[in-house]
Motif scaffolding. Structure first.
Motif, PDB file in Angstrom:
ATOM      1  N   PHE A   1       0.830  -1.204   0.000  1.00 48.57           N
ATOM      2  CA  PHE A   1       0.000   0.000   0.000  1.00 48.57           C
ATOM      3  C   PHE A   1       0.869   1.260   0.000  1.00 48.57           C
ATOM      4  N   LYS A   2       2.010   1.195   0.669  1.00 46.04           N
ATOM      5  CA  LYS A   2       2.943   2.328   0.663  1.00 46.04           C
ATOM      6  C   LYS A   2       3.407   2.638  -0.757  1.00 46.04           C
ATOM      7  N   ARG A   3       3.698   1.594  -1.533  1.00 43.46           N
ATOM      8  CA  ARG A   3       4.111   1.808  -2.930  1.00 43.46           C
ATOM      9  C   ARG A   3       2.970   2.385  -3.763  1.00 43.46           C
ATOM     10  N   LEU A   4       1.757   1.909  -3.513  1.00 45.42           N
ATOM     11  CA  LEU A   4       0.602   2.427  -4.254  1.00 45.42           C
ATOM     12  C   LEU A   4       0.389   3.913  -3.975  1.00 45.42           C
ATOM     13  N   LYS A   5       0.507   4.298  -2.706  1.00 44.64           N
ATOM     14  CA  LYS A   5       0.325   5.714  -2.353  1.00 44.64           C
ATOM     15  C   LYS A   5       1.433   6.573  -2.961  1.00 44.64           C
TER      16      LYS A   5
ATOM     17  N   LYS B   1       2.843   6.140  -5.718  1.00 43.27           N
ATOM     18  CA  LYS B   1       2.528   6.324  -7.135  1.00 43.27           C
ATOM     19  C   LYS B   1       1.193   7.020  -7.351  1.00 43.27           C
ATOM     20  N   LYS B   2       0.581   7.472  -6.240  1.00 45.11           N
ATOM     21  CA  LYS B   2      -0.682   8.219  -6.285  1.00 45.11           C
ATOM     22  C   LYS B   2      -1.821   7.417  -6.923  1.00 45.11           C
ATOM     23  N   VAL B   3      -1.842   6.119  -6.641  1.00 46.76           N
ATOM     24  CA  VAL B   3      -2.966   5.284  -7.067  1.00 46.76           C
ATOM     25  C   VAL B   3      -4.193   5.693  -6.250  1.00 46.76           C
ATOM     26  N   ALA B   4      -5.304   5.938  -6.925  1.00 43.71           N
ATOM     27  CA  ALA B   4      -6.512   6.425  -6.250  1.00 43.71           C
ATOM     28  C   ALA B   4      -7.161   5.319  -5.424  1.00 43.71           C
ATOM     29  N   TYR B   5      -7.466   5.623  -4.152  1.00 44.94           N
ATOM     30  CA  TYR B   5      -8.057   4.626  -3.268  1.00 44.94           C
ATOM     31  C   TYR B   5      -9.111   5.266  -2.375  1.00 44.94           C
ATOM     32  N   GLN B   6      -9.869   4.409  -1.695  1.00 45.87           N
ATOM     33  CA  GLN B   6     -10.903   4.884  -0.777  1.00 45.87           C
ATOM     34  C   GLN B   6     -11.043   3.915   0.390  1.00 45.87           C
TER      35      GLN B   6
END
Length: 231
Positions: free
Chosen positions: A169-173, A175-180
């Protein structure tokens, strides 16, 4: 939307005996597969139970949750994958909740959660899971993601025996992957808190997370956590 639910297991027959009927009751078997990736060390009857509930059963040569999750994701052919712990129940509305989240231009998401036996101070823990913070993204939150996004970001890092969910999840954030965070609570087992204590679990979690944030090597994280906590 097609959804595959990937569940890593290690002697989880008793939990799966309750979870699988729940998942079948609240999902469409035509569009939702359940993939159980059982650790090589498992000694219970998970395989037969999986067959009884028409799940896809895989045996992993590793007893590593990151490797098991990646193995389940690799065979998934669905548009969306949800990673689920065997002792966690998603909300009964999980299918609609996931679809609504992803239709809202998000690429991944997770649920807030409540404990199955929220005594005393556990109510504080569960309250804060509906908010975004550095502690968001743990495996108890039923993380779900588009399969294409999962592949683009190389899945879970198998060097991590522990904190593999936070690392991904740290890598996703980054890369600014949109999440909710979907405020429709999952139900999480409080067994770890009952085996130890509220103070001990929270202190060990905090120290482990601080080590993780300070780039502590994965094997050292695992040794520290297992030394101080009976999970």
């Amino acid at each position: 939307m097609t959804l595959d639910i990937v569940i890593p297991a290690l002697n989880e027959h008793e939990n799966l005996k309750k979870l699988l009927p729940f998942l079948r009751r609240y999902s469409n078997e035509q569009t939702t597969n359940i993939i159980i990736v059982d650790a090589q060390k498992s000694k219970d009857n998970t395989e037969k139970l999986s067959m009884d509930w028409n799940c896809i059963y895989q045996k992993s040569e590793f007893s590593s949750r990151a490797a098991q999750l990646n193995q389940g994701a690799k065979i998934s052919e669905a548009e969306v994958i949800m990673f689920l712990h065997a002792d966690v129940f998603p909300p009964s509305t999980f299918l609609a909740d996931i679809e609504n989240c992803l239709n809202g231009k998000k690429d991944c998401g997770m649920f807030s959660y409540k404990f199955d036996n929220p005594r005393g101070l556990l109510k504080i823990n569960q309250y804060f899971t509906k908010f975004d913070s550095d502690f968001a993204g743990g495996g108890d939150q039923c993380f779900f993601i588009r399969k294409s996004t999962f592949n683009e970001n190389s899945g879970f890092d198998e060097n991590y025996i522990l904190m593999e969910d936070f690392e991904f999840f740290k890598r996703l954030k980054r890369k600014k992957v949109a999440y909710q965070i979907v405020n429709s609570p999952a139900t999480v087992s409080a067994r770890k808190y009952h085996k130890n204590s509220w103070l001990r679990v929270n202190l060990v979690n905090f120290l482990t997370f601080r080590k993780f944030k300070n780039s502590c090597p994965p094997d050292e994280l695992s040794r520290f956590y297992k030394k101080w906590l009976n999970s």
